[in-house]
Every structure is written in structure tokens, then in C-alpha cells.
Design an enzyme around this catalytic site. Sequence first.
Site, PDB file in Angstrom:
ATOM      1  N   LYS A  40      14.756  50.242  52.204  1.00 32.49           N
ATOM      2  CA  LYS A  40      13.358  50.653  52.385  1.00 32.49           C
ATOM      3  C   LYS A  40      13.085  51.208  53.784  1.00 32.49           C
ATOM      4  CE  LYS A  40      11.782  48.336  48.305  1.00 32.49           C
ATOM      5  NZ  LYS A  40      12.020  47.046  47.694  1.00 32.49           N
ATOM      6  N   TYR A  91      13.052  39.130  43.717  1.00 32.24           N
ATOM      7  CA  TYR A  91      13.795  40.268  43.160  1.00 32.24           C
ATOM      8  C   TYR A  91      14.802  40.728  44.198  1.00 32.24           C
ATOM      9  CZ  TYR A  91      14.688  45.020  41.405  1.00 32.24           C
ATOM     10  OH  TYR A  91      15.271  46.178  40.946  1.00 32.24           O
ATOM     11  N   ASP A 148      17.361  38.338  52.062  1.00 29.78           N
ATOM     12  CA  ASP A 148      17.154  39.670  51.520  1.00 29.78           C
ATOM     13  C   ASP A 148      15.896  40.235  52.174  1.00 29.78           C
ATOM     14  OD1 ASP A 148      16.690  41.968  50.165  1.00 29.78           O
ATOM     15  OD2 ASP A 148      16.717  41.087  48.152  1.00 29.78           O
TER      16      ASP A 148
HETATM   17  C1  PLP Z   1      13.243  46.804  46.649  1.00 25.33           C
HETATM   18  C2  PLP Z   1      14.028  45.579  46.789  1.00 25.33           C
HETATM   19  C3  PLP Z   1      15.381  45.517  46.414  1.00 25.33           C
HETATM   20  C4  PLP Z   1      16.073  46.643  45.715  1.00 25.33           C
HETATM   21  O1  PLP Z   1      16.169  47.769  46.503  1.00 25.33           O
HETATM   22  P1  PLP Z   1      16.432  49.206  45.785  1.00 25.33           P
HETATM   23  O2  PLP Z   1      16.584  50.142  46.938  1.00 25.33           O
HETATM   24  O3  PLP Z   1      15.230  49.455  44.932  1.00 25.33           O
HETATM   25  O4  PLP Z   1      17.671  49.073  45.005  1.00 25.33           O
HETATM   26  C5  PLP Z   1      16.095  44.373  46.703  1.00 25.33           C
HETATM   27  N1  PLP Z   1      15.510  43.330  47.309  1.00 25.33           N
HETATM   28  C6  PLP Z   1      14.210  43.349  47.673  1.00 25.33           C
HETATM   29  C7  PLP Z   1      13.626  42.175  48.376  1.00 25.33           C
HETATM   30  C8  PLP Z   1      13.425  44.459  47.412  1.00 25.33           C
HETATM   31  O5  PLP Z   1      12.127  44.449  47.745  1.00 25.33           O
END
Ligand code: PLP
Length: 426
Positions: A265, A142, A237
Amino acid sequence: MTRNQVLFDRACQTIPGGVNSPVRAFRSVGGTPRFITRAKGPYVWDADNVRYIDYVGSWGPAILGHAHPVVVQTVRDAAVNGLSFGAPTEAEIEIAEVIASRLPSVEKVRLVSSGTEATMTAIRLARGFTGRNKIIKFEGCYHGHADSLLVKAGSGLLTFGNPTSAGVPEAFVQNTLVLDFNDLAAVREAFAQQGEDIACVIIEPIAGNMNLIKPAAGFLEGLRELCTQYGALLIFDEVMTGFRVGPQGVQGLSGVTPDLTTLAKVIGGGMPVGAFGGRADVMNAIAPLGGVYQAGTLSGNPVAVAAGLATLKLLAEPGFYEHLEQQARKLTEGLTERAHAAAIPFCADAVGGMFGLYFTKQIPTSFAEVSAADTERFKQFFHAMLNQGIYFAPSAFEAGFVSAAHDDAVIEATLDAAEIVFAKLR
Ligand SMILES: *Cc1c(COP(=O)(O)O)cnc(C)c1O
């Protein structure tokens, strides 16, 4: 009726599904979401004033535990000086310097307000820099909810069983090649066929949105080689794994250097901060230096940056990640022991402050294996643990998190609850 139920019914009147992010709705596990009123250290309290040991940690940011006094004080101090200016501040330089000094792959970094913005822009940047359109992603990874990335993604999409979101035009996803995580041969094949058109490979280098799946030996190295060979960019990511699995994220653990990294995060310490960064020559293609556009009214917001900076400073204490992983391992090993004592097929894995729980016989290494987990049993486990005051993510496909505030007593209390729960699940 519980106050949680009253609030949920009320929320459903004016908020679609009663929540502002789908997985919060408890749809895949059933039952009533807990409305949180406050949090401190390893605990959250709900609207009925029930206390839970929290393994969601706001889905990753709460690495120091909730409401760490230093972080809260820093935020208070920043707020007094104004909430937002729309002009540069010294704190933004500081956080950029901290990120660049800790992640060797990052020479320049741009702040945004979410992980979605970070990955969306990193993809645009990769396309703008290479002049190519296609991207490779992996099933179950994701990367936020930008159109071209919402194909066979993990997290909420996986939880609700939709391969792709409605509202994403076919034309947007035609340029997204989706391959199997840990299948290097498939990536090699894709590059052999369309290498000239591939702008980038984007990956969660340890996947945390299809439960927790680690890269197989040589997989990340292989991606690096192929990207270099074909002139594509490698994007890690690390929105979830950055400053979570170790001081340098997965790039530090694996020794594989991406061209671009996305973060969010942990770097916001609970406030909305995202970032993308990497090679200076690539980053210089972003406006105002280059032709790839990106902007944000609240980017680098002073209060959010203050929370992030205070958090990142505290993470630099010697032994921080060793302690975090030790606590995560006490949890995963303890849970595995208790499940096996009750003859329940179960395994668990951890890296840094991140863990996966699987109702399978072996630790899964692919999307297919993780999809085969016993989700019925997970549901029962989830609710029984919740009744014991232990709050895990309400989905079988999300990683869990421990914080520095999860001390031995907290882990022991969790394991005692699990012993009772596994005996019942039998
Ligand atoms: C949470 C997450 C996202 C999206 O981040 P948001 O701040 O919720 O938009 C993208 N990539 C990864 C790997 C994630 O865990």
C-alpha cells in the site's frame, strides 16, 4: 442510463462480477460501482464526471492525495528510462535503506509486488526458519488471499459473509489456528498446548480489515512475550498500517518489536510494491542465501519503486503525521457530533491517517462487537453520502483513509453533507 451503469454492464460481460477485486463491486451496499476516470488530491471523478471527496484513497496508498505532482513526475522520469529490467537497480537499494532506517525492527528487506505476496512469503519464511508448520491468526484480520491465510479473514470475505474461501483444501487450513483478536488468554492456551509446533503469530497490529479495531493494552506485548518464550516468530502485517498510522507504523506507536513485518500500500505510492523484512538472521533464510524460495519477475520494478521512494521521502517532512491525524480526528469527531445531534447511535475512531466509523453505541474492541454493528444503517449512510459527493468504502468492515490533501475545507464539506444525511437517516 448513467455511463457508470453502461460501463458496469459491459464489464460484467467479460470480467467476473465486473471487477478485478471483489469489494469494488458494491455487492454488500447494492447499487452501481463508480468507474473512476481521474483523481487529484482528495478527489476522484467518475465516468459521469461527478466529483467525489475520496476516503478510500485506493484502499490506503494515496496518503499524499491522488496524483501528487512530485510522485507523478518521478514516475514519468523513471518510465522514460525503461519499464522493467529483471536485474537489480540502485533505486531498490535506496528504498530498502529507507524502510530499514525508518523501521527499527527491519534489518533486511525483500521487495515483492503486493501485500498478498509479502504475507504469503513471510509465513513460508517463518515455517522454513523455525521448521514448524502451525500458524496463529486472528478472526477478522485479512492478510491477503494466500491459501493458508484465507480462514475467517476480514475485508471482502467478511463483507460477503464467507468464513473461508472455496478452493482452499482442508489440509491447507489445518495448520492455521484462528483465535479472537484481543484475547490473550486464548493465545496463551494455544501455545501451552501446541507451542512446539507454532511457527508464527501473524496479526494486523491495528486491525483495518474488520473496520478499525485497536489492540487492547498489553495484547501486543503479550504476543511478543509468548512468541519469544516458545521460539515462534511474531509477524506484524503492516501492509495497511505501515507508514499510515505514523512514521514507524504500529511498531513505533506500541514499542513492540516484531521479528518480521509485511508492507505494501503506502510504500508503493499507488504502484504495485510490497515488502517483507525483519531480523537479518531470519531474512537470510530466503533464497539465494537460504533454502526458503521466493522470486518475482516484476519484484522491485523500477517505475513502481520510483513512486514508492518519492512517496516515502515526502512522508518524512516534520509534522506530517500530526497533521494527518488532526484531519482524521476533525472528521471522526465532526461525524460523531452530527450523528448524535440526530440521535443516531454512532461512534468513530482514528489513528494517524486511518479511521473507523461504527453504527454502534461504543467503539468495538473485538470481532464480535464489530460484527454487531447496524449494517443496514451503514448502507443507507453510504449511499446518501455518495449522493452528496462523498465516497466512503462500500463496506461496513473496511477502515477509511484521509490524505494530506484533505484540508479543512474538504473535511467541512464532508461534515456539512453528513449533517443532511444523518437528519434523513433518523
Ligand atoms: C491490503 C492488505 C493485504 C493484501 O495486500 P494486497 O496488495 O491487496 O495483496 C494484506 N494485509 C493487510 C493488512 C492488508 O490491508
